[in-house]
Design an enzyme around this catalytic site. Sequence first.
Site, mmCIF file in Angstrom:
data_model
loop_
_atom_site.group_PDB
_atom_site.id
_atom_site.type_symbol
_atom_site.label_atom_id
_atom_site.label_comp_id
_atom_site.label_asym_id
_atom_site.label_seq_id
_atom_site.Cartn_x
_atom_site.Cartn_y
_atom_site.Cartn_z
ATOM 1 N N THR A 41 6.398 -12.227 11.229
ATOM 2 C CA THR A 41 7.188 -13.130 10.393
ATOM 3 C C THR A 41 8.457 -13.596 11.126
ATOM 4 O OG1 THR A 41 8.362 -11.259 9.442
ATOM 5 C CG2 THR A 41 6.399 -12.019 8.266
ATOM 6 N N ARG A 82 3.319 -19.684 5.417
ATOM 7 C CA ARG A 82 2.030 -19.850 6.115
ATOM 8 C C ARG A 82 0.875 -19.685 5.125
ATOM 9 N NH1 ARG A 82 2.337 -15.414 10.692
ATOM 10 N NH2 ARG A 82 3.452 -14.335 9.034
ATOM 11 N N LEU A 120 -7.612 -11.849 -10.835
ATOM 12 C CA LEU A 120 -9.008 -12.010 -11.265
ATOM 13 C C LEU A 120 -9.279 -13.465 -11.664
ATOM 14 C CD1 LEU A 120 -11.639 -10.424 -11.834
ATOM 15 C CD2 LEU A 120 -10.845 -10.129 -14.180
ATOM 16 N N ASP A 121 -8.259 -14.114 -12.250
ATOM 17 C CA ASP A 121 -8.406 -15.511 -12.713
ATOM 18 C C ASP A 121 -8.795 -16.469 -11.594
ATOM 19 O OD1 ASP A 121 -5.614 -14.654 -12.007
ATOM 20 O OD2 ASP A 121 -5.273 -16.813 -11.993
ATOM 21 N N GLN A 150 4.459 -4.788 2.195
ATOM 22 C CA GLN A 150 3.244 -4.962 2.997
ATOM 23 C C GLN A 150 2.020 -4.286 2.343
ATOM 24 O OE1 GLN A 150 6.278 -3.929 5.119
ATOM 25 N NE2 GLN A 150 6.618 -6.095 4.835
ATOM 26 N N ASN A 193 10.519 -9.124 5.902
ATOM 27 C CA ASN A 193 9.177 -9.653 6.188
ATOM 28 C C ASN A 193 8.397 -9.724 4.867
ATOM 29 O OD1 ASN A 193 9.275 -6.839 6.116
ATOM 30 N ND2 ASN A 193 7.755 -6.519 7.706
ATOM 31 N N ALA A 194 8.788 -8.908 3.918
ATOM 32 C CA ALA A 194 8.138 -8.885 2.611
ATOM 33 C C ALA A 194 8.583 -10.071 1.773
ATOM 34 C CB ALA A 194 8.508 -7.597 1.876
ATOM 35 N N GLY A 195 7.706 -10.494 0.885
ATOM 36 C CA GLY A 195 8.051 -11.510 -0.106
ATOM 37 C C GLY A 195 7.335 -11.161 -1.384
ATOM 38 N N HIS A 196 8.079 -10.761 -2.397
ATOM 39 C CA HIS A 196 7.474 -10.347 -3.669
ATOM 40 C C HIS A 196 7.877 -11.348 -4.740
ATOM 41 C CE1 HIS A 196 7.660 -5.951 -1.992
ATOM 42 N NE2 HIS A 196 6.877 -6.743 -1.300
ATOM 43 N N SER A 227 -4.620 -8.227 -14.022
ATOM 44 C CA SER A 227 -3.689 -9.348 -14.036
ATOM 45 C C SER A 227 -4.480 -10.650 -13.903
ATOM 46 C CB SER A 227 -2.702 -9.165 -12.886
ATOM 47 O OG SER A 227 -1.956 -10.323 -12.682
ATOM 48 N N THR A 244 5.034 -16.076 0.733
ATOM 49 C CA THR A 244 6.327 -16.153 0.052
ATOM 50 C C THR A 244 7.461 -16.194 1.074
ATOM 51 O OG1 THR A 244 5.321 -14.752 -1.641
ATOM 52 C CG2 THR A 244 7.698 -15.009 -1.756
ATOM 53 N N ASP A 294 0.704 -8.837 -0.061
ATOM 54 C CA ASP A 294 0.609 -9.943 -1.031
ATOM 55 C C ASP A 294 -0.430 -9.695 -2.114
ATOM 56 O OD1 ASP A 294 2.513 -11.248 0.552
ATOM 57 O OD2 ASP A 294 0.948 -12.131 1.815
ATOM 58 N N LYS A 354 2.260 -6.929 -5.677
ATOM 59 C CA LYS A 354 3.079 -5.722 -5.931
ATOM 60 C C LYS A 354 4.281 -6.067 -6.800
ATOM 61 C CE LYS A 354 3.511 -5.185 -1.463
ATOM 62 N NZ LYS A 354 2.498 -6.143 -0.971
HETATM 63 P P1 GDP Z 1 3.421 -9.058 -3.141
HETATM 64 O O1 GDP Z 1 3.969 -9.314 -1.780
HETATM 65 O O2 GDP Z 1 2.367 -8.001 -3.151
HETATM 66 O O3 GDP Z 1 4.484 -8.798 -4.172
HETATM 67 O O4 GDP Z 1 2.677 -10.399 -3.582
HETATM 68 P P2 GDP Z 1 3.257 -11.888 -3.447
HETATM 69 O O5 GDP Z 1 4.252 -12.097 -4.513
HETATM 70 O O6 GDP Z 1 3.654 -12.188 -2.046
HETATM 71 O O7 GDP Z 1 1.940 -12.726 -3.690
HETATM 72 C C1 GDP Z 1 1.244 -12.687 -4.880
HETATM 73 C C2 GDP Z 1 1.267 -14.117 -5.486
HETATM 74 O O8 GDP Z 1 0.325 -14.194 -6.521
HETATM 75 C C3 GDP Z 1 2.592 -14.461 -6.131
HETATM 76 O O9 GDP Z 1 2.808 -15.833 -5.999
HETATM 77 C C4 GDP Z 1 2.401 -14.073 -7.593
HETATM 78 O O10 GDP Z 1 3.195 -14.844 -8.485
HETATM 79 C C5 GDP Z 1 0.954 -14.418 -7.782
HETATM 80 N N1 GDP Z 1 0.211 -13.571 -8.714
HETATM 81 C C6 GDP Z 1 0.367 -12.231 -8.981
HETATM 82 N N2 GDP Z 1 -0.582 -11.808 -9.829
HETATM 83 C C7 GDP Z 1 -1.353 -12.885 -10.114
HETATM 84 C C8 GDP Z 1 -2.530 -13.079 -10.896
HETATM 85 O O11 GDP Z 1 -3.070 -12.170 -11.509
HETATM 86 N N3 GDP Z 1 -3.052 -14.339 -10.920
HETATM 87 C C9 GDP Z 1 -2.509 -15.385 -10.235
HETATM 88 N N4 GDP Z 1 -3.093 -16.573 -10.312
HETATM 89 N N5 GDP Z 1 -1.409 -15.231 -9.487
HETATM 90 C C10 GDP Z 1 -0.852 -14.003 -9.409
HETATM 91 P P1 IMO Z 2 4.503 -8.240 1.368
HETATM 92 O O1 IMO Z 2 5.444 -7.122 1.069
HETATM 93 C C1 IMO Z 2 1.643 -10.010 4.145
HETATM 94 C C2 IMO Z 2 2.354 -9.338 8.422
HETATM 95 C C3 IMO Z 2 2.740 -10.546 9.263
HETATM 96 C C4 IMO Z 2 2.097 -10.159 10.590
HETATM 97 C C5 IMO Z 2 2.333 -8.647 10.631
HETATM 98 C C6 IMO Z 2 3.527 -8.213 11.457
HETATM 99 O O2 IMO Z 2 4.934 -9.561 0.825
HETATM 100 O O3 IMO Z 2 3.106 -7.872 1.005
HETATM 101 P P2 IMO Z 2 6.140 -8.340 11.002
HETATM 102 O O4 IMO Z 2 7.052 -9.513 10.782
HETATM 103 O O5 IMO Z 2 6.114 -7.355 9.892
HETATM 104 O O6 IMO Z 2 6.387 -7.684 12.335
HETATM 105 O O7 IMO Z 2 4.665 -8.979 11.107
HETATM 106 O O8 IMO Z 2 2.500 -8.231 9.291
HETATM 107 N N1 IMO Z 2 3.218 -9.105 7.245
HETATM 108 C C7 IMO Z 2 2.834 -9.357 5.973
HETATM 109 N N2 IMO Z 2 1.710 -9.916 5.493
HETATM 110 N N3 IMO Z 2 2.593 -9.564 3.301
HETATM 111 C C8 IMO Z 2 3.717 -8.995 3.779
HETATM 112 O O9 IMO Z 2 4.633 -8.411 2.967
HETATM 113 C C9 IMO Z 2 3.901 -8.889 5.169
HETATM 114 N N4 IMO Z 2 4.875 -8.410 5.964
HETATM 115 C C10 IMO Z 2 4.434 -8.524 7.216
HETATM 116 O O10 IMO Z 2 2.188 -11.731 8.744
HETATM 117 O O11 IMO Z 2 0.718 -10.388 10.536
HETATM 118 MG MG MG Z 3 4.210 -10.926 -0.472
#
Ligand code: GDP
Ligand code: IMO
Ligand code: MG
Length: 423
Positions: free
Chosen positions: A127, A302, A331-332, A223, A37-40, A412, A298, A12, A15
């Site tokens: 997840t 949680r 950073l914001d 992840q 398990n990922a959420g981007h 960012s 995402t 998170d 990415k």
């Molecule tokens: P990922 O799994 O690494 O792709 O990250 P996620 O999308 O799960 O979580 C990052 C969250 O932060 C998302 O809701 C993005 O929209 C948000 N986000 C990303 N970059 C920034 C930033 O620079 N500032 C803020 N406030 N939110 C951001």
């Molecule tokens: P993105 O790509 C944050 C964590 C779960 C748990 C551990 C194992 O959005 O960054 P799993 O279901 O993979 O067997 O769970 O890994 N986890 C993540 N935490 N971002 C993710 O993906 C994750 N994918 C798995 O919360 O602690």
């Molecule tokens: Mg994520």
Amino acid sequence: MFTIITGAQFGDEGKGKIVDLIAKDYDIVARFQGGNNAGHTVKVGDDIYKLHLIPSGILLNARVLIGPGVALNPEILAEEIMMFEKHGIKVDTRKLGIDAKTSIIMPYHIEMDKLREASREQKIGTTKRGIGYAYIDKVSRDEIRMAELIDNKRFLKRLQELAPQKEREIAAMGGDPKIVMDPILIERYIELGNQFTTYITDVSMEINEALDEGKHVMAEAAQGTHLDIIHGTQKFVTSSSTIAGSACVNLGVGPTRVDNVIAIVKAYITRVGEGPLPTELIGELGEKIQKAGHEFGTTTGRSRRCGWFDLPLMKKSIALNGYTEISLTKLDVLTGIDPIRICVCYNYKGENVDYPLELTDDLLECKPVYEDLPGWENDLTVIKKFNELPENARRYVKRLEELMKVSINYISVGPDRAQTFRK
Ligand code: GDP
Ligand code: IMO
Ligand code: MG
């Protein structure tokens, strides 16, 4: 050009946002591991896309590939394709390719993940998407692959061959073995298999040929580094390798072809689920960061645990990935916090240590040693250039860069594609 992008912390890091931003310069973006398990999250103007499987390069002109190292839930993929089509983005076979060897997440994997997690005295906090059990089957050579899913006869034959063992395992875990051969679920999987027949490709060959032609290819991780199955904070990790070398292994691209390895690094740190987080902020300040950064998962919704920037973990990430540059996100979110702390090393049994200890139990005993920097009050989300940042924000970024010894390319300051600038 071959670029690998990985998360440097516990996932998170943002990415999805950064991949979307730089995908305009790439012909192919390929996911190399993990599953839904990922959420981007990708935000472009008023549109917010939450991606679990499809690489975040989809919104621009890149062809997106799902590599054979991914654990793929076909139902989630179908939902994602539909979501894009509703937004007017056609995900046809020119746009998306799926490797024939990709392992399929079956309903019984999800059931086993849930049963195992419920029975664990000390939870991992998975997840519950069946990821671990799909990878167990890959390693034990009991997986169903994409090539089988798309061929009805082969799929049924393979499932019948595997069913007795899977039924025994589920019954032994206290679950209902009927899920394995549930006719409704089987019919749905056959339907999904038929839907994906024409998307099948050989990801390794596609990428190698594209690189031979001088095209630009990006490998997108899910992840984060410290959730890596081998090098992470075991047992609180995911079931795949999340670091840069894994992109080569999982996509079938030789390490000699890698040009850049980009780290996505949050300006502080978060973690979802259980496991050590040495700089965790429990209480008001942690909640303030959680609220300001919308730190809620995402995928599972949680709340994410929040903490100060952790240099020992970051130094290990740099070693594990060989980063050539860093994109610093969120950073914001630190606006209004004073002082801002950086954990520069840990104190472990009276001694300072620079790297995270290998064993999770020892890491849990590490106490962060902090350096304090002055904060700022200004809203950063409107800033368009590094030089426009308040002096203390610039000082924080420069100090991080100095400590990490890797240059920061992008900063960012908000979720939107436009809220990013070069350092
Ligand atoms: P990922 O799994 O690494 O792709 O990250 P996620 O999308 O799960 O979580 C990052 C969250 O932060 C998302 O809701 C993005 O929209 C948000 N986000 C990303 N970059 C920034 C930033 O620079 N500032 C803020 N406030 N939110 C951001
Ligand atoms: P993105 O790509 C944050 C964590 C779960 C748990 C551990 C194992 O959005 O960054 P799993 O279901 O993979 O067997 O769970 O890994 N986890 C993540 N935490 N971002 C993710 O993906 C994750 N994918 C798995 O919360 O602690
Ligand atoms: Mg994520």
